[in-house]
Write a protein that holds these residues in place. Sequence first.
Motif, PDB file in Angstrom:
ATOM      1  N   ILE B 190     -35.198  47.856 131.086  1.00 39.48           N
ATOM      2  CA  ILE B 190     -36.426  47.569 131.758  1.00 39.48           C
ATOM      3  C   ILE B 190     -37.042  46.450 131.611  1.00 39.48           C
ATOM      4  N   THR B 191     -36.918  45.442 132.159  1.00 40.61           N
ATOM      5  CA  THR B 191     -37.782  44.198 132.044  1.00 40.61           C
ATOM      6  C   THR B 191     -38.877  44.004 132.670  1.00 40.61           C
ATOM      7  N   ILE B 192     -39.931  43.442 132.340  1.00 43.53           N
ATOM      8  CA  ILE B 192     -41.139  42.936 133.146  1.00 43.53           C
ATOM      9  C   ILE B 192     -41.258  41.683 133.402  1.00 43.53           C
ATOM     10  N   PRO B 193     -42.086  41.129 134.450  1.00 45.97           N
ATOM     11  CA  PRO B 193     -42.097  39.786 134.621  1.00 45.97           C
ATOM     12  C   PRO B 193     -42.476  38.992 133.357  1.00 45.97           C
ATOM     13  N   GLU B 194     -43.241  39.303 132.410  1.00 42.19           N
ATOM     14  CA  GLU B 194     -43.789  38.608 131.276  1.00 42.19           C
ATOM     15  C   GLU B 194     -42.626  38.222 130.189  1.00 42.19           C
ATOM     16  N   ASN B 195     -41.462  39.092 130.363  1.00 38.69           N
ATOM     17  CA  ASN B 195     -40.419  38.701 129.706  1.00 38.69           C
ATOM     18  C   ASN B 195     -39.924  37.249 129.704  1.00 38.69           C
ATOM     19  N   ASN B 196     -39.322  36.687 128.567  1.00 40.13           N
ATOM     20  CA  ASN B 196     -38.541  35.334 128.844  1.00 40.13           C
ATOM     21  C   ASN B 196     -37.254  35.553 128.862  1.00 40.13           C
ATOM     22  N   THR B 200     -34.195  38.653 127.478  1.00 39.46           N
ATOM     23  CA  THR B 200     -33.381  39.510 128.322  1.00 39.46           C
ATOM     24  C   THR B 200     -31.787  39.225 127.924  1.00 39.46           C
ATOM     25  N   GLU B 201     -31.764  37.769 127.463  1.00 39.60           N
ATOM     26  CA  GLU B 201     -30.388  37.351 127.273  1.00 39.60           C
ATOM     27  C   GLU B 201     -29.759  38.266 125.991  1.00 39.60           C
ATOM     28  N   PHE B 202     -30.711  38.095 125.006  1.00 41.31           N
ATOM     29  CA  PHE B 202     -30.483  39.094 123.916  1.00 41.31           C
ATOM     30  C   PHE B 202     -30.074  40.420 124.061  1.00 41.31           C
ATOM     31  N   ALA B 203     -30.929  41.006 124.972  1.00 42.15           N
ATOM     32  CA  ALA B 203     -30.890  42.411 125.293  1.00 42.15           C
ATOM     33  C   ALA B 203     -29.350  42.591 125.833  1.00 42.15           C
ATOM     34  N   LEU B 204     -28.984  41.894 126.625  1.00 38.44           N
ATOM     35  CA  LEU B 204     -27.648  41.977 127.689  1.00 38.44           C
ATOM     36  C   LEU B 204     -26.737  41.947 126.446  1.00 38.44           C
ATOM     37  N   GLN B 205     -26.823  40.691 125.618  1.00 40.83           N
ATOM     38  CA  GLN B 205     -25.591  40.651 124.723  1.00 40.83           C
ATOM     39  C   GLN B 205     -25.705  41.707 123.654  1.00 40.83           C
ATOM     40  N   LEU B 206     -26.763  42.262 123.402  1.00 42.40           N
ATOM     41  CA  LEU B 206     -26.709  43.210 122.335  1.00 42.40           C
ATOM     42  C   LEU B 206     -25.962  44.562 122.878  1.00 42.40           C
ATOM     43  N   ALA B 207     -26.528  44.769 123.980  1.00 40.51           N
ATOM     44  CA  ALA B 207     -25.946  46.301 124.805  1.00 40.51           C
ATOM     45  C   ALA B 207     -24.283  45.978 124.931  1.00 40.51           C
ATOM     46  N   LYS B 208     -23.895  44.500 125.252  1.00 39.82           N
ATOM     47  CA  LYS B 208     -22.445  44.426 125.454  1.00 39.82           C
ATOM     48  C   LYS B 208     -21.963  44.585 124.040  1.00 39.82           C
ATOM     49  N   ASN B 209     -22.367  44.168 122.921  1.00 37.03           N
ATOM     50  CA  ASN B 209     -21.779  44.343 121.500  1.00 37.03           C
ATOM     51  C   ASN B 209     -21.665  45.746 121.359  1.00 37.03           C
ATOM     52  N   MET B 210     -22.569  46.572 121.857  1.00 38.88           N
ATOM     53  CA  MET B 210     -22.653  47.930 121.208  1.00 38.88           C
ATOM     54  C   MET B 210     -21.828  48.838 122.373  1.00 38.88           C
ATOM     55  N   HIS B 211     -21.082  48.258 123.227  1.00 36.48           N
ATOM     56  CA  HIS B 211     -20.116  48.520 124.251  1.00 36.48           C
ATOM     57  C   HIS B 211     -20.692  49.619 125.113  1.00 36.48           C
ATOM     58  N   LYS B 212     -21.967  49.107 125.561  1.00 33.80           N
ATOM     59  CA  LYS B 212     -22.862  50.068 126.540  1.00 33.80           C
ATOM     60  C   LYS B 212     -22.786  49.334 127.843  1.00 33.80           C
ATOM     61  N   VAL B 213     -22.716  50.290 128.874  1.00 32.67           N
ATOM     62  CA  VAL B 213     -23.061  49.781 130.381  1.00 32.67           C
ATOM     63  C   VAL B 213     -24.569  49.619 130.574  1.00 32.67           C
ATOM     64  N   VAL B 214     -25.077  48.470 130.997  1.00 34.03           N
ATOM     65  CA  VAL B 214     -26.221  48.312 131.383  1.00 34.03           C
ATOM     66  C   VAL B 214     -26.538  48.616 132.813  1.00 34.03           C
ATOM     67  N   VAL B 215     -27.574  49.317 132.954  1.00 32.73           N
ATOM     68  CA  VAL B 215     -28.101  49.394 134.478  1.00 32.73           C
ATOM     69  C   VAL B 215     -29.681  48.948 134.463  1.00 32.73           C
ATOM     70  N   HIS B 216     -30.057  47.959 135.417  1.00 37.21           N
ATOM     71  CA  HIS B 216     -31.367  47.632 135.508  1.00 37.21           C
ATOM     72  C   HIS B 216     -32.288  48.485 136.087  1.00 37.21           C
ATOM     73  N   SER B 217     -33.591  48.941 135.551  1.00 38.25           N
ATOM     74  CA  SER B 217     -34.290  49.810 136.284  1.00 38.25           C
ATOM     75  C   SER B 217     -35.531  48.942 136.287  1.00 38.25           C
ATOM     76  N   ASN B 218     -36.273  49.219 137.468  1.00 39.46           N
ATOM     77  CA  ASN B 218     -37.619  48.614 137.513  1.00 39.46           C
ATOM     78  C   ASN B 218     -38.560  49.340 136.725  1.00 39.46           C
ATOM     79  N   ASP B 219     -39.794  48.727 136.468  1.00 46.04           N
ATOM     80  CA  ASP B 219     -40.787  49.315 135.679  1.00 46.04           C
ATOM     81  C   ASP B 219     -41.618  50.467 136.116  1.00 46.04           C
ATOM     82  N   ILE B 220     -41.054  51.328 136.963  1.00 44.57           N
ATOM     83  CA  ILE B 220     -41.702  52.335 137.379  1.00 44.57           C
ATOM     84  C   ILE B 220     -41.347  53.658 136.437  1.00 44.57           C
ATOM     85  N   ALA B 221     -42.554  54.443 136.176  1.00 45.15           N
ATOM     86  CA  ALA B 221     -42.630  55.393 135.275  1.00 45.15           C
ATOM     87  C   ALA B 221     -41.282  56.337 135.557  1.00 45.15           C
ATOM     88  N   GLY B 222     -40.482  56.615 134.525  1.00 44.80           N
ATOM     89  CA  GLY B 222     -39.471  57.734 134.567  1.00 44.80           C
ATOM     90  C   GLY B 222     -38.186  56.961 134.666  1.00 44.80           C
TER      91      GLY B 222
END
Lengths: 412, 446
Positions: B190-196, B200-222
């Motif tokens: 879950i990213t926000i407009p204020e993120n550079n 975000t790139e680091f987060a994606l790389q980290l998830a990949k290295n941890m062998h995770k599937v990433v799904v983007h969710s918008n910032d709405i509670a839950g």
Amino acid sequence: MKPHKKIYMIAGYNTVSMGTGRKEFNPKKERPGLEHYLKEAGQGTLSQIGGAAKVDEGVVGNFMAARFNKQAHLGAFLGMIDPQLRLKPSISVEGACASGGLALVSGIKSVLSGSAEVVLALGIEVQNTVKAIYGADILAGAGWFQRRKDGQAYFFPGQFSDRAGAYFEKVGREKARKAFARWYRNAIENARLCPTAQEFDNKTADLEAQGLMEPSPRSFTDHLNVFDCSKVSDGASAIAIVSEEGLTRCGVSVSDAVEVVGIGHAADDITALPEDLTRLTTVAHAVKQALTSAGITPADLATVETHDCFTIAGILGMEAIGLAPEGKGADFVIEGHTARDGKIPVNTTGGLIGWGHPTGATGVHQAVTIWEQLTGKAGNSQINIPADRPYGLTVNMGGDDRTVVAIVFKKN
Amino acid sequence: MDYTEKLTNITVLGAAGKMGSGILLLSALEVADHMLKPENKDKHFVVNAVDVTSSALPGLMAYIRAQVLKAAEKKTVLLRKMYAGRKDLIENSEIIEAYIADVMSLIRPGTRIEAAYDSTLIFEAVSENADLKIRLFRQINENNPNKPWFFTNTSSVPIGGLNESAALEGRVLGFHFYNPPAIQKLVELITIPENNNEITEFALQLAKNMHKVVVHSNDIAGFIGNGHFMRDALYGINEALRLKSEMPLHEAIYAVNRITQDFLMRPMGIFQLIDYVGVDVVRFIMNVMNPYMSNEELHSPMLDVLFAKGVKGGQYADGSQKNGFLKYEKGKVVEVCNPETGEYVPVAAFAARVDAWLGELPAEVLPWKNLVKSPEKDALAAKAFEAYRNLGKRGAAIALSYARNSREIGLKLVSDGVARSADDVNTVMLTGFFHAYGPVNDFVVK
């Protein structure tokens, strides 16, 4: 070595080969140990020869109980099998996965020397005490330890993967892999006919498709997959080695015995690398010795039990034995000549891949299988033994083609 | 961005918790992979494991050690290459032990938040309490000169609010693992407009290295996961209340739990899932989400009743299930709670009667564990729903409406702008909840 007097083997017995594949195997539960298997196999043979009083000596083939089970000194377990064996001479012998074969050779020599008329020969290994990744360390002891550091995690699969890679260069990868898959299929189909086989309950429909699964270098080896490998097994086998006098003493009819007519035994330098990865030179040497001393050629054999610790070892074995010309082992297998309805049925109860590979027991297990086939006791696994080819051959290999015992048996 | 540089000093907050311990494990394994590279041999790496419960730390370290051992046994082929230069390590067992020692040497367990003052990256997995999270973030941010990144494991609190309240200048994002983090493949990002871009790139790389599937969710509670789960759970609770006209409440709970597991071919029934996540946690998440929901009341008085009676679900330290809606013995449901009386009633007393009321399970229906392994999951699931339509029995009819509602929830998540697509909703349910088929499909509405 040609026996200078009549030597027979009688009263063979195999326990179940226990491990993954068997329905009753649960790695998380406590399982029987060495004592259980020694007792079952030993008593299985003794009950067929009129009891322990008939035995002069004992010999136990075992590879690595000292590490798998933290137990050495297996020769002294004979008195536990039967109190009448207490105080009789008994030794244990070790030659890696050829330990069982060495137990047979040792027993044969005792009978030939005249020190015994009846020898109880056992082979045993209980390997499921550790996970495969640690078992690989233990089994690596069959190679030269100075080379362990450079070896792969799964050391022996790695060694034979290198042989497979070299064989791919020689005959083509596709053909070789196809032959491996066929070897695997034969092994499982034969195992399904033998109730003690580890793969007895295997229900896979398309075995060749399974055998063709791409190897995974990241988690296993470059050129072999798990179906190319023999099993991790707990089990024991026993057989009695007797002279003519011993045969009479045990009250066993000669038609229930197989005669040992040729023996080959060779050990090559464990510190040396194989000269040619696509040839099993020590196997070739020992088999030639055995066949020559028996006065026969490969064409006289009705069946063979060969040491297929890996599919590639099975196929290179066909060439080393002389059943197929060099570089033609893959074709020989693909054409179905080694299947149970083929020219020469090989590993008729599944071999090391289908029946199982309790390492120290394997050499004895092979002899028991040949004894069963040549005396008509193989049950559903029984093949036809042509009258003009009354011979069976066992090839038991230790390490990467380092110690080999080959024995020619004749039907009576 | 220097990826490795960001890993030199990590803190996991709430490290001894169910989620925190898994995040600590994955972080430590990831850092170790970099630490053991020859080019990093002069760099110093630290992973702080911070938790307020001091007594939980020894157990945490034992858990991590056991898990690192498992990981090492699985990747020994790779480890032999990583340790090729260590001539003293010859056997697999020696290499595995050395690896465990190296990973464990990274981890500094402790109870003090000050440990995070030197960190470059902070994983937050404390309890689902926005005020607590804000307080911790603010305190660390004010005392840490490194302008650290904050990766929160919140499953419900909007990230934008955390960023603003703790004055983090866009250095926070949602990196939501699923339970248990070491096994479930999903990370909801879950990213926000204020993120550079860098964060975000680091987060994606980290998830990949941890062998995770990433799904983007918008910032709405839950987000997507709880956006579906909370509504699905509420539907299940209300369905049980509706069935109360036909049978006692505990029997209705049993019926709905059975329908959601056996008829819907899910890994567990909806009430078992609530127990697994925790009755208290589910109630808490609904409370967090509810203020953000328009035209929708995400609240269950039944959860309040149970919570007040001290029935919380969740797991014991050994992983076994605590009592919730259901009572378990060796993982099996043996009794069902009647929230109205607070009593547990043995399943054996009524199961046959309720099962008969529901009607039989058609032969086309596979148990979840068989379905999930099949290469033709969707086609097989479709067959089951086809059978339900033809069967006309009560259980089948309830299952059909349940699945349709689950589909509606999925579509709503897309139309509300929470999920980018129906595929994303399905991926979350398949990888985060281990469902065998996605909720947004055609076969439940045919």
